[in-house]
Motif scaffolding. Structure first.
Motif, PDB file in Angstrom:
ATOM      1  N   CYS A  44       0.856  -1.182   0.000  1.00  0.00           N
ATOM      2  CA  CYS A  44       0.000   0.000   0.000  1.00  0.00           C
ATOM      3  C   CYS A  44       0.894   1.234   0.000  1.00  0.00           C
ATOM      4  O   CYS A  44       1.573   1.524   0.990  1.00  0.00           O
ATOM      5  N   PHE A  45       0.924   1.941  -1.116  1.00  0.00           N
ATOM      6  CA  PHE A  45       1.731   3.153  -1.239  1.00  0.00           C
ATOM      7  C   PHE A  45       0.921   4.324  -0.679  1.00  0.00           C
ATOM      8  O   PHE A  45      -0.163   4.644  -1.174  1.00  0.00           O
ATOM      9  N   ILE A  46       1.457   4.952   0.354  1.00  0.00           N
ATOM     10  CA  ILE A  46       0.791   6.086   0.997  1.00  0.00           C
ATOM     11  C   ILE A  46       1.681   7.313   0.833  1.00  0.00           C
ATOM     12  O   ILE A  46       2.863   7.288   1.184  1.00  0.00           O
ATOM     13  N   ALA A  49      -2.315  -1.349  -3.384  1.00  0.00           N
ATOM     14  CA  ALA A  49      -3.232  -0.282  -2.988  1.00  0.00           C
ATOM     15  C   ALA A  49      -2.483   1.044  -2.900  1.00  0.00           C
ATOM     16  O   ALA A  49      -1.259   1.076  -2.724  1.00  0.00           O
ATOM     17  N   THR A  50      -3.222   2.132  -3.033  1.00  0.00           N
ATOM     18  CA  THR A  50      -2.662   3.473  -2.861  1.00  0.00           C
ATOM     19  C   THR A  50      -3.589   4.285  -1.976  1.00  0.00           C
ATOM     20  O   THR A  50      -4.805   4.044  -1.926  1.00  0.00           O
ATOM     21  N   ALA A  51      -3.034   5.259  -1.283  1.00  0.00           N
ATOM     22  CA  ALA A  51      -3.810   6.134  -0.401  1.00  0.00           C
ATOM     23  C   ALA A  51      -2.995   7.389  -0.140  1.00  0.00           C
ATOM     24  O   ALA A  51      -1.774   7.422  -0.335  1.00  0.00           O
ATOM     25  N   ASN A  52      -3.686   8.437   0.277  1.00  0.00           N
ATOM     26  CA  ASN A  52      -3.033   9.674   0.677  1.00  0.00           C
ATOM     27  C   ASN A  52      -2.815   9.756   2.182  1.00  0.00           C
ATOM     28  O   ASN A  52      -1.836  10.345   2.634  1.00  0.00           O
ATOM     29  N   ARG A  53      -3.720   9.175   2.961  1.00  0.00           N
ATOM     30  CA  ARG A  53      -3.626   9.213   4.414  1.00  0.00           C
ATOM     31  C   ARG A  53      -3.922   7.832   4.975  1.00  0.00           C
ATOM     32  O   ARG A  53      -5.005   7.274   4.751  1.00  0.00           O
TER      33      ARG A  53
END
Length: 561
Positions: free
Chosen positions: A76-78, A194-198
């Motif tokens: 998961c890249f955040i 997965a990717t997310a900002n927070r």
């Protein structure tokens, strides 16, 4: 509807793997692993991000050694928007030889988007996962779950994040039942990223199934390096102005008419001011997204100067190409092409010009930022014998502050009042911290602010106000403050130091327990450009924040403790 259902069943890759397509199959276990080629491919697609690339290479190596089974860790890249999370996932698919499908989950509030709709509804269709597998044409693609932190939930339509728990569980996804299909489909061969900002916005059960890889903002050197890489001649894929290297540019038009723009010798050198101007103007912030269109848009005015008949000066052609003309790239040309600066940043010498002001460092969803704190005395309690319906020393807070930040301000004021004699202030009711009403404001009032990391900045601003001493203009700080004066660690250290460097700060005060984060996460060029001072107590902060250093009177301090 029955025909669409049968077509969906027929199109699904029940037994078709990526090794059966034109792409080469994954190497068998035991073969020599071309990991150097994997790292080279990542270097070609992304500049910098060395630690992230190292983790991806390890991920590829483990997958090949384990025989490409289903129990691969779900990365998961955040990080902030535009730092390359999606392109990193695409690069992983390329080096693994698997089809890539992106599933956007931002704003999804219906569980049926994951599990599919019932066939009894008009317009029913499979869930997004089955649709992505069908489009990929194989049962083992790489599926990117984009923006998993922005999924919503609805009492009537279910929770899509809860539906993802089954999808990402290797014990359950071997027989994933889509409501539209009504049949179990094996998702165990799929690789999920997965990717997310927070990370804080991802539900805890879902986050527990993910291996978080943090992506911070880019340094100035990385942005400049990317600009040079994006300007390589091999990237002339679309028509429009493109940089061709550190010393020249080329305009490629649909009619193949071009114009070479050759920089002056000073501008052609690596790290010359024109290159820094392009890098800073085109990427102010942590991200480098929308890169090629930005470069093309900013260099488009050069076409009017170099093409004949466009109003530009007639310059002698550069043989042997009759359509090439020479233009010198200097500061004046960059000013006319780029226009006025959009991002001036903070001027530390102007912002910290009076007592009661201090520069703090905060973390936001788009990277670090320098946040100035201002406080003033707005009134005093009446003298002895006066009549008043209120007590003195009231605190007013403005700037859309959250509860945690308001508590940090009260803690800072209580510490200053408790240590007034050690600070050289009166210890009775005549102390300014008890007598005067204080107004604390954090600029950018339209932006909500919260968190404990501004604790020491609030305390330094209050000490500066009451002692009438200015804080050093080139110092920024971050850290949580306790009532005993301890400086506790905070998060987002890398992003905060990048913001301090961008604001031309010379010294940064950080909690001592965050120094391992500074050594491990912050690039070496950033550490070299900043003086990072570890602080265990607020006394350490006060000594480094003022010039000359503010030293508390030890006897009074020990008596107070």
């Amino acid at each position: 509807m029955s025909l669409a259902y049968l077509e969906t069943l027929a199109d699904l890759p029940w037994n078709r793997h990526s090794g059966q397509q034109a792409a080469p199959p994954p190497p068998a276990a035991g073969e020599a692993l071309p990991l150097d080629a994997v790292r080279l491919r990542l270097d070609e697609a992304h500049y910098g991000l060395d630690k992230v690339k190292e983790r991806i290479v390890q991920y590829v190596a483990v997958q090949r050694l384990r025989g490409w089974d289903a129990r691969a860790p779900i990365l998961c890249f955040i990080g902030p928007p535009g730092v390359g999370k999606t392109s990193l996932a695409r690069s992983i698919a390329e080096v693994l030889g698997r089809p890539f499908q992106r599933i956007s989950l931002g704003g999804v509030r219906d569980e049926a988007e994951i599990r599919g709709h019932r066939r009894t509804y008009i317009g029913a269709m499979p869930g997004r996962l089955i649709q992505a597998v069908r489009k990929a044409g194989v049962r083992d693609p790489l599926l990117l779950l984009d923006e998993v932190d922005k999924m919503g939930r609805d009492a009537a339509r279910g929770d899509p994040a809860a539906a993802l728990l089954e999808v990402l569980d290797p014990e359950q996804n071997t027989a994933f039942v889509d409501t539209y299909l009504g049949l179990p489909f094996d998702l165990s061969a799929c690789l999920f990223v997965a990717t997310a900002n927070r990370g804080a916005d991802i539900p805890a059960p879902l986050l527990d199934r993910l291996e978080v890889v943090q992506l911070g903002g880019y340094t100035r050197e990385e942005k400049l390096g990317w600009r040079r890489a994006a300007a390589a001649p091999a990237r002339h894929a679309a028509d429009g102005p493109h940089l061709c290297g550190p010393g020249s540019m080329q305009v490629v038009t649909p009619s193949r008419a071009g114009a070479a723009v050759t920089a002056a010798a000073a501008a052609a050198a690596a790290g010359s001011p024109p290159w820094w101007a392009v890098a800073a103007a085109a990427a102010a912030g942590p991200a480098v997204a929308a890169r090629q269109p930005q470069l093309a848009q900013r260099l488009a005015p050069l076409a009017l100067d170099v093409l004949p008949g466009a109003g530009g000066e007639e310059l002698p052609p550069m043989p042997p190409h009759p359509h090439l003309r020479q233009v010198v790239v200097d500061e004046a040309l960059l000013a006319s092409v780029l226009g006025p600066r959009r991002f001036e940043g903070h001027s530390s010498a102007e912002r910290v010009a009076a007592p009661g002001t201090a520069a703090g460092l905060v973390w936001t969803a788009v990277g670090g930022k320098v946040q100035y704190i201002e406080c003033i005395c707005v009134g005093a309690a009446p003298a002895a014998g006066g009549v008043s319906s209120r007590a003195g020393g009231q605190l007013t807070l403005t700037g859309q502050l959250g509860e945690v930040l308001e508590e940090s301000a009260r803690i800072a004021l209580s510490w200053v009042r408790a240590h007034a004699p050690a600070l050289g202030l009166p210890g009775d009711a005549s102390c300014p911290s008890r007598k005067w009403d204080v107004h604390i404001h954090l600029p950018a009032g339209a932006v909500p602010k919260d968190g404990p990391s501004a604790g020491i900045t609030l305390a330094v601003a209050l000490v500066s106000l009451f002692t009438e001493r200015c804080v050093r203009a080139d110092v920024a700080m971050t850290g949580e403050l306790t009532l005993r004066g301890l400086v506790l660690p905070v998060g987002g250290v890398k992003e905060k130091l990048l913001a301090a460097q961008a604001a031309s700060m010379a010294c940064v005060l950080v909690p001592a327990r965050n120094m391992p984060d500074v050594q491990a996460d912050v690039p070496a060029e950033v550490r070299e450009s900043l003086e990072v001072v570890p602080c265990q107590r607020l006394e350490d902060v006060l000594q480094a924040a003022f010039d000359p250093p503010l030293t508390l009177k030890q006897q009074l301090l020990l008596a107070r403790l």
